[in-house]
Scaffold this motif. Sequence first.
Motif, mmCIF file in Angstrom:
data_model
loop_
_atom_site.group_PDB
_atom_site.id
_atom_site.type_symbol
_atom_site.label_atom_id
_atom_site.label_comp_id
_atom_site.label_asym_id
_atom_site.label_seq_id
_atom_site.Cartn_x
_atom_site.Cartn_y
_atom_site.Cartn_z
ATOM 1 N N GLN A 18 -4.839 -2.525 -1.816
ATOM 2 C CA GLN A 18 -3.547 -3.237 -1.758
ATOM 3 C C GLN A 18 -3.256 -4.016 -3.039
ATOM 4 O OE1 GLN A 18 -2.697 -5.267 1.966
ATOM 5 N NE2 GLN A 18 -4.249 -4.065 3.007
ATOM 6 N N LYS B 17 -4.816 2.574 -2.202
ATOM 7 C CA LYS B 17 -4.170 2.035 -0.988
ATOM 8 C C LYS B 17 -5.037 0.987 -0.303
ATOM 9 C CE LYS B 17 -1.152 5.886 0.308
ATOM 10 N NZ LYS B 17 0.086 5.242 -0.147
ATOM 11 N N PRO C 211 0.820 -1.223 0.000
ATOM 12 C CA PRO C 211 0.000 0.000 0.000
ATOM 13 C C PRO C 211 0.854 1.274 0.000
ATOM 14 C CG PRO C 211 -0.766 -1.523 1.687
ATOM 15 C CD PRO C 211 0.485 -2.114 1.120
#
Lengths: 208, 464
Positions: B316, B313, B305
């Motif tokens: 992931q 983020k 991330p």
Amino acid sequence: MMDFWPWLSLAGLGAFHGANPAMGWLFAVALGLHRQSARTVWLSLVPIALGHAVSIGTVLAAMVAFGAVMDLRGLQLVTAVFILGLTGYLAIYGHRHRVRVGMQAGMAGLAAWSFLMATSHGAGLMLVPAVLSLCLSDQAGVAGTTDSLSVSLAAIAVHTGAMLAVIAAIALMVFTWLGLAGLRSAWINFDRLWIAALGATGIILLVW
Amino acid sequence: MATWRPDPSFYPSPRMAAKAPKETLAYVAAFDPDRQRPDAIAVVDLDPASASYSQIVGQVDMPNVGDELHHFGWNACSSCLCPNAPHPHVERRYLVVPGLRSSRLHIIDTKPDPRKPEIVRVIEPEEVAERANYSRLHTIHCGPEGIYVNALADRDGKAPGGIFLLDHDSFDVLGQWEMDRGPQKLAYDFWWHLGHDTMITSEWGTPDTFENGLVPEVLLGSQYGRRLHFWDLHTRKHLQEIDFGEEHQLVFELRPAHDPTKAHGFVGCVISLKDLSASIWTWYREGNQWAVKKVIEIPAEPADPDLLPPLLKGFQAVPPLVTDIDLSMDDRFLYVSCWGTGDMIQYDVSDPLAPKEAGRVRIGGIVARATHPKASNGRLNGGPQMVEISRDGKRVYFTNSLYGAIDPQFYPEGLDGWMVKLDVGDNGGISFDGKFFVDWPKGHRPHQVRLEGGDCSSDSYCYS
């Protein structure tokens, strides 16, 4: 008196139309290639010739009708005005012609397309001078209706026959042996030639 | 002006077009994402024998700023040889260049000096709005009734978007194309099967959902485009809609088979809401209807991330983001741009319902930052985006920028433009041309590539 030249010009104009890819043989070849069928090429020629014949027939019928009530000079002037008007229109706006027919056009669609192409190019009008001279070859001054009708029908037959012979010959050669690569160089600007021929015919009729 | 012979760059069939001479120049749309300086069409030297190979050798600046040049095209192409709409004596010399943001159209003459193209006419957005009621001009194709331009919105910036026609000689706006649009509202790409009288259109969104970047709520709510529309090309009527379903968002680039006897094509879907994968779908005839099948699925790649932009983020993972595709002239190889992971993938699509991967290179990418032999900066950003294939299928060119407002959502540190070239093996396989890397001048980002004399996404054919 047997006049040879009008018949030759009727046949020559038919051959010119037959040779022009935009008047039909190319469509027949395209349909044949698409369906992988030589039979389709041959079948397609029938509605193309029929549409062309109906278009020129309509114009010649109008001429015969006018001829019954109008003297020769009047008929010539009316035709000349129509031809010159069409020449000007095609020279300025000809490229905008759109006859909306698809590549999946059936036989009726092809006939309609051919009729519209012939009509918008003034194919019938172009035959009027030759037919007029034939109708008048035995008389002076007025075109007789009965004679005119038979001469017109013969004119349609000669013109369409010549066209059909040429499109059939070219379509067969291209489909069977030559392929379409020649289009890239051999497809000269028939529209430009046609506009020049139309203009010349109009002027000759006017001053004749 | 009409010519005596057909334009030498027109070919009756894709088979013949594949034998065309090699291209020596590319025209590349370049835009300023800050909208401070004019966008431009740059001319790139593609001749390996030239001293200026792989360099920008000419440029024409637009007269305004903020156009956001996107997908442009030629005024005339091989479809001018079609038997039902023959216009073979028109010249392929003008580039028709739309501004996606400005809705302005530029007509650029490439004939007097192909390296110094000149703007000969500008059609202002007011004229487009007045005559066609459209705005946000996106893609250009030459076709049976003239030049087709699609637009992503109506004159007020709302749905529906659609298509309008330009005269291919005078460039006058002739009016809206659609006679009956049925349920179609959104627009993105369009192309056709000339041999089957079928137009196909795809979808993006309305300007309020893309001009400031992708809107996460709209994306997650499955409100971006996800449908294909099939039309009768000649009656201009909507025939069929295919909905890809709530999972699939941004059904974008359309590439029909070049062979006019074939009735299939490919469309890329940018992202799946289920797992961030991207996909390629094939459309084909099934009885009297059109059908689609997902034939390729490209998975997202797990990622740290810390290396991801804020938008990603939480996931992931790096989505492939298939933002462009292109099909070789022989309908054999499909090239797929993965703008997120940085891959350019070549698939053998000889069997259009069962593609096989045939080659892959990686350059840029959100996490990968893969480099190029000729790049001075070892970490490239952006990723494979607008892709163009030479007519003989031997060379593939692509650039790295997607859209001004979306670039920073995925590449937040800024995006440095580049253009690269791949060499294609005789039986597939792709590799970088180590000598070809255009380090794009700062201030502009490169987008669509058009090749001199035509390429694999600007011509269509009526003969097989």
